[in-house]
Design an enzyme around this catalytic site. Structure first.
Site, PDB file in Angstrom:
ATOM      1  N   ASP A  18       0.812  -1.220   0.000  1.00  0.00           N
ATOM      2  CA  ASP A  18       0.000   0.000   0.000  1.00  0.00           C
ATOM      3  C   ASP A  18       0.848   1.276   0.000  1.00  0.00           C
ATOM      4  OD1 ASP A  18      -2.496   1.332   0.105  1.00  0.00           O
ATOM      5  OD2 ASP A  18      -2.267   1.643   2.254  1.00  0.00           O
TER       6      ASP A  18
ATOM      7  N   ASP B 144       2.874   5.605   7.430  1.00  0.00           N
ATOM      8  CA  ASP B 144       1.670   4.820   7.138  1.00  0.00           C
ATOM      9  C   ASP B 144       2.011   3.393   6.729  1.00  0.00           C
ATOM     10  OD1 ASP B 144      -0.977   4.288   6.966  1.00  0.00           O
ATOM     11  OD2 ASP B 144      -1.334   5.370   5.102  1.00  0.00           O
TER      12      ASP B 144
END
Length: 507
Positions: free
Chosen positions: A381, A401
């Site tokens: 991701d 993240d």
């Protein structure tokens, strides 16, 4: 004559009957006596010996079990100590302690000034090193007494988030893990629920609550872009990034949070406050508002009020240190049917090399470093990355993240390594550290296990399962083999190796 004979027979029968009854009574008496004696084991040595033997065997069995548990516990302690010694040896290795030149003033993200020439006040104030704007908080104390989060911000430089042996790191993680939270509000944006936690000394952290158990693998039918974010993945990514020598992930620590006292009772976020409820079994739950998994069906619940989560130190406010967001050239299509260009063009990297900022400097090898980190933890991701705008194109990439990492240990995703495979370019320092971590004395899984054992949540359960740790070693071997294949494909090693440590003698 017959009468006499008959009488004698009757008399004999009578005597026989008396003898029989007497014998019967004697036998009964003896049996009762033996039964009574059997209830008193001390009066029968054989019975006492049998009972003592039984008790002794039971005690021996119990002692054996206790001894076995003690041995197992000792082995675990010895193994943990061995892992910690490996971690200490790794961080003491010359490859992690190479002398570095002093950081120029312009290469610090922020700094503290004691005076301002054009103003009368002489109190120390925090400001951006390339601007004249001041933070509203005034700091009258010396740098040593600044809160840990401020010292962390002041330690960010052009090439790293923090120093290898940063003395402030321990104090910062301790604060994140234990200091009182005074505010909790939902962070805007993003696909899943995140909260911004504030502390009394103005420090802030990003909280990601636990959404699933550590051992649960990502459903094989679930697309990467709709996967859960994992609190333990954020924690493990920080430790792995540090072990790889990148130091580009902000410090992250695990913490148990009281859903009522540390979120519901102190939040000023009205929308968040309306999503709290008590489950049928009495657990305190909430779900917030976001694009994915923010509903009563995916509520986050305490047990009954305590919930695990990761707390990541927030970066300096954008008013002090602007960041620029970059689309990754190797980002995925985020479509269930469409492929990205890099997935169909084998010469994709040739075109990327011609495009700024990948046509010069370290940007390309920095992005390949990031792809190696992502492959090791199976993070698909990585659609964007950020840099600090002050440093322009010559700076490190912020590895933010990482919540969708460590979803599956049973499958490796080779496409994550596409930047390395297609460009065949890697930092020399990165390659040397990867090779070091493949050696038994510094085995990657062992040092990651040791590093994670120091996190507060390790007392609840290991942050990564043994299956995930084994996967790290397997994937590390794949990365090293990929680089070796690149070296064999090119005539000159310099075509593959970006030599960023020419003065390192042990290679």
């Amino acid at each position: 004559m017959r009468v006499c004979t008959r009488r004698r027979l009757q008399t004999l029968r009578m005597w026989l009957l008396i003898v029989f009854l007497s014998l019967h009574l004697l036998v009964v008496s003896l049996v009762l006596s033996m039964y009574h004696s059997s209830c008193e084991p001390h009066s029968h040595p054989d019975i006492q010996t049998s009972i003592s033997f039984f008790i002794q065997n039971t005690s021996t069995s119990t002692n054996t079990m206790a001894a076995a548990e003690s041995v197992t516990h000792k082995v675990e302690i010895d193994s943990a100590a061995d892992d910690l010694s490996k971690l200490e040896a790794l961080f003491s290795h010359p490859l992690y302690n190479m002398p570095t030149p002093p950081v120029p003033d312009g290469d610090w993200l922020l700094k503290v000034r004691t005076k301002r020439k054009d103003e009368e006040r002489s109190t120390q104030q925090w400001l951006s090193a390339n601007e004249d704007g001041y933070d509203p908080i005034l700091w009258n104390a010396s740098a040593e007494t600044h809160p840990p989060w401020l010292r962390f911000h002041l330690g960010i430089s052009r090439w790293q988030m923090y120093q290898h042996k940063d003395p402030n790191l321990s104090a910062l993680t301790q604060q994140l893990a234990s200091h009182r939270i005074v505010s909790a509000v939902q962070k805007s944006g993003g696909t899943q629920l995140k909260l911004v936690m504030s502390f009394r000394n103005y420090g802030k952290a990003l909280f990601k609550p636990m959404k699933q158990e550590r051992h649960e693998e990502t459903n094989v039918n679930l697309y990467y872009f709709s996967d859960f974010e994992r609190h333990n993945a954020e924690i493990a990514a920080f430790h792995l990034d540090r072990i790889l020598g990148f130091r580009r992930v902000p410090p992250v620590v695990g913490r148990l949070i009281n859903v009522i006292k540390e979120i519901k009772d102190i939040t000023t976020d009205h929308k968040l406050a309306t999503t709290f409820f008590t489950s049928p079994v009495g657990n305190a739950c909430f779900y917030g508002q976001c694009s994915y998994y923010c509903s009563t069906e995916h509520a986050l619940c305490g047990r009954p009020v305590m919930i695990e989560g990761s707390l990541a130190a927030m970066l300096p406010d954008l008013s002090l240190a602007q960041r620029r967001s970059w689309k990754s050239p190797w980002r995925r299509s985020y479509s269930r049917s469409k492929l990205a260009l890099w997935e169909t063009d084998n010469n994709y990297c040739d075109s990327i090399r011609k495009v700024p900022p990948y046509d010069r400097g370290t940007r390309l090898v920095d992005l390949i470093d990031m792809s190696i980190l992502d492959f090791l933890m199976s993070n698909m991701d990585r659609h964007h990355y950020e840099t600090f705008e002050k440093f322009g194109n010559d700076t490190f990439l912020i590895h933010l993240d990482n919540g969708r990492a460590f979803g599956r240990h049973s499958k490796d995703e080779p496409s994550i390594l596409a930047p390395l495979v297609q460009c065949c370019r890697v930092r020399r320092s990165t390659l040397l550290r990867l090779r070091l971590l493949s050696l038994p004395a510094y085995r990657l899984s062992d040092v990651v296990r040791a590093s994670l054992s120091q996190d507060p949540l390790a007392a609840v359960a290991p942050l990564l399962t043994e299956s995930h740790l084994s996967a790290l070693d397997r994937r590390l071997a794949t990365v090293i083999q990929t680089i070796q294949d690149c070296l064999e494909q090119h005539q000159h090693h310099s075509d593959v190796i970006y030599d960023d440590i020419t003065d390192y003698p042990w290679a």
